[in-house]
Write a protein that holds these residues in place. Structure first.
Motif, PDB file in Angstrom:
ATOM      1  N   PRO A  26     -35.302 -23.201  17.635  1.00 40.42           N
ATOM      2  CA  PRO A  26     -35.296 -22.281  18.776  1.00 40.42           C
ATOM      3  C   PRO A  26     -36.366 -21.187  18.663  1.00 40.42           C
ATOM      4  O   PRO A  26     -36.981 -20.815  19.661  1.00 40.42           O
ATOM      5  CB  PRO A  26     -33.898 -21.664  18.753  1.00 40.42           C
ATOM      6  N   PHE A  27     -36.589 -20.697  17.460  1.00 35.10           N
ATOM      7  CA  PHE A  27     -37.595 -19.652  17.271  1.00 35.10           C
ATOM      8  C   PHE A  27     -39.007 -20.206  17.469  1.00 35.10           C
ATOM      9  O   PHE A  27     -39.894 -19.509  17.933  1.00 35.10           O
ATOM     10  CB  PHE A  27     -37.463 -19.009  15.896  1.00 35.10           C
ATOM     11  N   LEU A  28     -39.199 -21.470  17.118  1.00 36.80           N
ATOM     12  CA  LEU A  28     -40.507 -22.087  17.321  1.00 36.80           C
ATOM     13  C   LEU A  28     -40.758 -22.406  18.794  1.00 36.80           C
ATOM     14  O   LEU A  28     -41.870 -22.270  19.285  1.00 36.80           O
ATOM     15  CB  LEU A  28     -40.614 -23.374  16.486  1.00 36.80           C
ATOM     16  N   LEU A  29     -39.708 -22.827  19.499  1.00 38.25           N
ATOM     17  CA  LEU A  29     -39.867 -23.191  20.910  1.00 38.25           C
ATOM     18  C   LEU A  29     -39.985 -21.977  21.825  1.00 38.25           C
ATOM     19  O   LEU A  29     -40.680 -22.028  22.835  1.00 38.25           O
ATOM     20  CB  LEU A  29     -38.685 -24.056  21.362  1.00 38.25           C
ATOM     21  N   PHE A  30     -39.295 -20.898  21.495  1.00 40.52           N
ATOM     22  CA  PHE A  30     -39.234 -19.738  22.383  1.00 40.52           C
ATOM     23  C   PHE A  30     -39.899 -18.510  21.772  1.00 40.52           C
ATOM     24  O   PHE A  30     -39.484 -17.388  22.004  1.00 40.52           O
ATOM     25  CB  PHE A  30     -37.776 -19.409  22.728  1.00 40.52           C
ATOM     26  N   ARG A  31     -40.954 -18.703  20.997  1.00 46.01           N
ATOM     27  CA  ARG A  31     -41.540 -17.567  20.291  1.00 46.01           C
ATOM     28  C   ARG A  31     -42.437 -16.702  21.153  1.00 46.01           C
ATOM     29  O   ARG A  31     -42.588 -15.532  20.906  1.00 46.01           O
ATOM     30  CB  ARG A  31     -42.267 -18.027  19.045  1.00 46.01           C
ATOM     31  N   ASP A  32     -43.072 -17.263  22.152  1.00 42.44           N
ATOM     32  CA  ASP A  32     -43.925 -16.407  22.985  1.00 42.44           C
ATOM     33  C   ASP A  32     -43.067 -15.653  23.997  1.00 42.44           C
ATOM     34  O   ASP A  32     -41.886 -15.880  24.119  1.00 42.44           O
ATOM     35  CB  ASP A  32     -45.032 -17.220  23.666  1.00 42.44           C
ATOM     36  N   GLY A  33     -43.656 -14.757  24.724  1.00 40.43           N
ATOM     37  CA  GLY A  33     -42.913 -13.870  25.605  1.00 40.43           C
ATOM     38  C   GLY A  33     -42.506 -14.454  26.945  1.00 40.43           C
ATOM     39  O   GLY A  33     -42.092 -13.717  27.821  1.00 40.43           O
ATOM     40  N   ARG A  34     -42.642 -15.774  27.095  1.00 37.74           N
ATOM     41  CA  ARG A  34     -42.272 -16.379  28.378  1.00 37.74           C
ATOM     42  C   ARG A  34     -40.774 -16.260  28.629  1.00 37.74           C
ATOM     43  O   ARG A  34     -39.977 -16.267  27.700  1.00 37.74           O
ATOM     44  CB  ARG A  34     -42.640 -17.867  28.394  1.00 37.74           C
ATOM     45  N   PRO A  35     -40.405 -16.171  29.905  1.00 37.64           N
ATOM     46  CA  PRO A  35     -38.971 -16.126  30.208  1.00 37.64           C
ATOM     47  C   PRO A  35     -38.310 -17.477  29.907  1.00 37.64           C
ATOM     48  O   PRO A  35     -38.931 -18.523  30.020  1.00 37.64           O
ATOM     49  CB  PRO A  35     -38.926 -15.815  31.703  1.00 37.64           C
ATOM     50  N   VAL A  36     -37.072 -17.414  29.509  1.00 37.26           N
ATOM     51  CA  VAL A  36     -36.304 -18.612  29.193  1.00 37.26           C
ATOM     52  C   VAL A  36     -35.879 -19.268  30.499  1.00 37.26           C
ATOM     53  O   VAL A  36     -35.500 -18.594  31.462  1.00 37.26           O
ATOM     54  CB  VAL A  36     -35.076 -18.239  28.333  1.00 37.26           C
ATOM     55  N   SER A  37     -35.913 -20.597  30.531  1.00 39.11           N
ATOM     56  CA  SER A  37     -35.585 -21.319  31.768  1.00 39.11           C
ATOM     57  C   SER A  37     -34.115 -21.130  32.131  1.00 39.11           C
ATOM     58  O   SER A  37     -33.267 -20.867  31.282  1.00 39.11           O
ATOM     59  CB  SER A  37     -35.892 -22.803  31.619  1.00 39.11           C
ATOM     60  N   SER A  38     -33.832 -21.307  33.405  1.00 41.48           N
ATOM     61  CA  SER A  38     -32.458 -21.131  33.876  1.00 41.48           C
ATOM     62  C   SER A  38     -31.533 -22.185  33.289  1.00 41.48           C
ATOM     63  O   SER A  38     -30.341 -21.935  33.099  1.00 41.48           O
ATOM     64  CB  SER A  38     -32.418 -21.174  35.402  1.00 41.48           C
ATOM     65  N   GLY A  39     -32.049 -23.369  32.982  1.00 40.76           N
ATOM     66  CA  GLY A  39     -31.226 -24.417  32.369  1.00 40.76           C
ATOM     67  C   GLY A  39     -30.738 -24.023  30.988  1.00 40.76           C
ATOM     68  O   GLY A  39     -29.575 -24.241  30.633  1.00 40.76           O
TER      69      GLY A  39
END
Length: 109
Positions: A26-39
């Motif tokens: 999860p830290f590797l996939l969501f490390r940049d500042g992009r918003p998390v998807s609604s799914g």
């Protein structure tokens, strides 16, 4: 069949590697500042309840409600878990206390 020392080490390292990967993914996939998807947000909201429901079915699947003690220890433990969690909002406290009470009830019934 017992494992050789090499096989045991291979199993340990494989399990450790998969565990580290699952924790780090999860830290590797969501490390940049992009918003998390609604799914992903939706899954984060509904999966805890689904997992608890599955665990409830799993834990209560072998209870015989037709003979003494009619599932009394299990019912009391589940109700105690819910009551403590609603009261204190502490997972560890509700699970720990209800597990201890359940073990005590098993010895008494």
């Amino acid at each position: 069949m017992p494992l050789t020392p090499f096989q045991a080490l291979a199993v340990i390292f494989t399990v450790a590697g998969v565990t580290v990967l699952c924790r780090a993914l999860p830290f590797l996939l969501f490390r940049d500042g992009r918003p998390v998807s609604s799914g992903v947000i939706y899954l984060g909201r509904v999966l805890p309840y689904a997992i608890i429901a599955i665990l409830m079915v799993y834990c209560l699947r072998g209870v015989d409600f037709t003979s003494v003690p009619f599932g009394a220890p299990e019912i009391i433990a589940v109700l105690l878990t819910v009551a403590i969690h609603v009261w204190k909002r502490s997972n560890l406290l509700s699970i720990g206390v209800s597990t201890a009470v359940y073990m005590l009830l098993l010895r008494l019934f």
